[in-house]
Design an enzyme around this catalytic site. Structure first.
Site, short mmCIF file in Angstrom:
data_model
loop_
_atom_site.label_atom_id
_atom_site.label_comp_id
_atom_site.label_asym_id
_atom_site.label_seq_id
_atom_site.Cartn_x
_atom_site.Cartn_y
_atom_site.Cartn_z
N GLY A 10 0.71 -1.08 -0.02
CA GLY A 10 0.10 0.09 -0.25
C GLY A 10 0.96 1.41 -0.06
NE ARG A 72 -2.69 -4.06 -0.45
CZ ARG A 72 -1.78 -3.45 0.56
NH1 ARG A 72 -0.86 -3.90 0.89
NH2 ARG A 72 -2.43 -2.34 1.00
CG ASP A 103 2.42 -6.84 6.40
OD1 ASP A 103 2.38 -6.08 5.34
OD2 ASP A 103 1.61 -7.16 7.07
CB THR A 125 3.04 -0.18 6.92
OG1 THR A 125 1.76 -0.30 7.41
CG2 THR A 125 3.88 -0.41 8.16
CB ILE A 126 -0.60 4.23 7.26
CG1 ILE A 126 -1.78 3.53 6.93
CG2 ILE A 126 -0.14 5.45 6.23
CD1 ILE A 126 -2.82 3.90 6.74
CG ASP A 127 -1.56 -0.63 8.72
OD1 ASP A 127 -2.21 0.21 8.70
OD2 ASP A 127 -1.45 -1.71 8.22
CG ASP A 129 1.74 -3.63 10.90
OD1 ASP A 129 2.59 -3.22 9.96
OD2 ASP A 129 0.59 -4.09 10.59
NE ARG A 162 -26.90 12.08 14.85
CZ ARG A 162 -26.94 12.74 13.83
NH1 ARG A 162 -25.93 13.28 13.21
NH2 ARG A 162 -28.26 12.75 13.22
CG MET A 169 -6.77 1.86 6.78
SD MET A 169 -5.95 2.26 5.57
CE MET A 169 -7.15 2.13 4.05
N GLY A 170 -5.62 -0.47 10.18
CA GLY A 170 -4.90 -1.05 10.89
C GLY A 170 -5.56 -2.91 11.09
NE ARG A 171 -6.84 -5.32 5.45
CZ ARG A 171 -6.20 -5.18 3.95
NH1 ARG A 171 -5.10 -5.75 3.94
NH2 ARG A 171 -7.06 -4.73 3.28
NE ARG A 266 -26.69 9.67 11.51
CZ ARG A 266 -27.71 9.54 12.30
NH1 ARG A 266 -27.84 8.42 13.06
NH2 ARG A 266 -28.71 10.23 11.63
CD GLN A 274 -7.25 5.82 8.45
OE1 GLN A 274 -6.86 5.46 9.56
NE2 GLN A 274 -8.15 4.97 7.90
NE ARG A 275 -2.57 3.27 1.27
CZ ARG A 275 -3.23 2.13 0.83
NH1 ARG A 275 -3.72 1.30 1.60
NH2 ARG A 275 -3.09 1.82 -0.43
O1 F6P Z 1 -0.72 -0.32 3.77
C1 F6P Z 1 -1.49 -0.82 4.85
C2 F6P Z 1 -2.89 -0.47 4.61
O2 F6P Z 1 -3.31 0.67 4.39
C3 F6P Z 1 -3.76 -1.08 5.80
O3 F6P Z 1 -3.90 -0.19 6.83
C4 F6P Z 1 -5.25 -1.42 5.39
O4 F6P Z 1 -5.78 -2.66 5.88
C5 F6P Z 1 -4.75 -1.94 3.93
O5 F6P Z 1 -3.58 -1.40 3.48
C6 F6P Z 1 -5.82 -1.54 2.61
O6 F6P Z 1 -5.30 -2.05 1.47
P1 F6P Z 1 -5.60 -1.61 0.10
O7 F6P Z 1 -5.23 -0.61 -0.12
O8 F6P Z 1 -5.12 -3.02 -0.84
O9 F6P Z 1 -7.27 -1.76 0.26
#
Ligand code: F6P
Length: 341
Positions: A10, A72, A103, A125-127, A129, A162, A169-171, A266, A274-275
């Protein structure tokens, strides 16, 4: 010397700063030729190259994304990918390869390194991790964006009485959720590191709204999940490669909160916002430092390594040791987010 360069996985803000540093330092200081591969490992397999000279990297520091393109793509996944990588590198007379990735890209880099290719990796990576480094390129900008979004959601939550669920993000790790949650003053943060109990979430919100507030912000990482055996029926939604689907857990948590509390609720899915956009100075500086360090590593004969920020210094760590591992949010940081609820 001819040095290859790719960005994989990403995209994120700060990649162009790293590319620029590699080119400026490689060409200017060492007199190397830098060969860019388009679209990550796919470009290496396909032999899709572009020259990278100083004129290609002018004015790129404030620009998000990657001027090399990304994808990817896993060359070690079979179908002769690794052989194609070797063939392209030989044809292009590449003596060392710099791989900027998260990763997936770094795991591929470690597999390619095992075939004898001289590789230096740079974590992005923005994550945040990637194991072995305090910071990865892109994280700082993403936290800024998520924090600003939470601030904005705050005022409208308060005006309308509300509950606002904000999915970030952050899987596999909750770095953005936890840090932006703290910075934005979220009432609750749900992260993959600690499966949540929806009954506790509901109990907390009911108590808060009865006692002293009429609005709440709940930040949810896209990889958050309910504790096993808890009363929320949920199976993590995955796509065709097993990847967690964005938006699913945010929607579900918002639905459960509304059903169980009766509070108007909501959901906002921040997603790829975020990216995107311009990198913060911190990400520009980090990308620049990693780019210079990667070039210096090659010059000193250190390959099979990744540049890493450790405290205030940039160090080199063994790629084989960190590849395939996830750096999780430490418990004390998670506790800080929960304590300030
Ligand atoms: O690059 C990391 C990330 O932004 C994760 O936070 C997110 O889950 C994933 O990529 C989304 O991937 P794609 O852009 O392939 O939908």
């Amino acid at each position: 010397m001819r040095v290859g360069l790719l960005t994989g996985g990403g995209d994120c803000p700060g990649l162009n700063a790293a590319i620029r540093a590699v080119v400026k330092h490689g060409e200017g200081h060492y007199g190397h030729s830098i060969i860019g591969f388009r679209n990550g490992w796919k470009g290496v397999v396909d032999g899709d190259v572009m020259p990278l000279r100083r004129e290609h990297i002018r004015n790129v520091l404030p620009v998000g994304g990657t001027l090399l393109g990304t994808a990817r793509f896993h060359p070690h996944a079979g179908n002769g990918g690794l052989e194609a990588v070797t063939a392209t590198l030989e044809a292009e007379r590449i003596e060392a390869l710099i791989c900027i990735g998260g990763d997936g890209t770094l795991h591929a880099a470690s597999k390619v390194a095992e075939t004898g290719v001289k590789i230096v990796a740079i974590p992005k990576t923005i994550d945040n991790d990637v194991e072995g480094t305090d910071l990865s390129i892109g994280f700082h900008t993403a936290v800024n964006i998520a924090t600003e979004a939470i601030d904005r959601v705050h005022t409208t939550a308060e005006s309308h009485n509300r509950v606002m669920v904000v999915e970030v993000m952050g899987r596999h790790a909750g770095w953005i959720a936890v840090t932006a949650g703290i910075a934005g003053g979220a009432e609750l943060v749900l992260a993959p590191e600690e499966p949540f109990d929806i009954d506790q979430v509901v109990k907390f919100l009911k108590h808060r709204h009865r006692a002293h507030a009429n609005f709440s912000i709940v930040v949810v990482a896209e990889g958050a999940m309910p504790r096993e055996g808890s009363s929320m029926d949920y199976t993590t939604q995955v796509g065709k490669y097993g990847e967690i689907i964005a938006g699913a857990i945010g929607e579900k948590v918002a639905h459960e909160i509304e059903q169980r509390t009766g509070f108007d609720t909501r959901v906002t899915i921040l997603g790829h916002v975020q990216r995107g956009g311009s990198p913060t100075p911190t990400d520009r500086i980090l990308g620049s430092r990693f780019g210079v360090a990667a070039m210096d590593a090659i010059a000193s004969g250190r390959t099979g390594v990744m540049t890493a920020l450790r405290g205030e210094t940039v160090e080199l760590v063994d790629l084989a040791e960190i590849a395939g591992k996830v750096k999780h949010v430490p418990m004390d940081l998670l506790r800080t987010a929960q304590t300030l609820a």
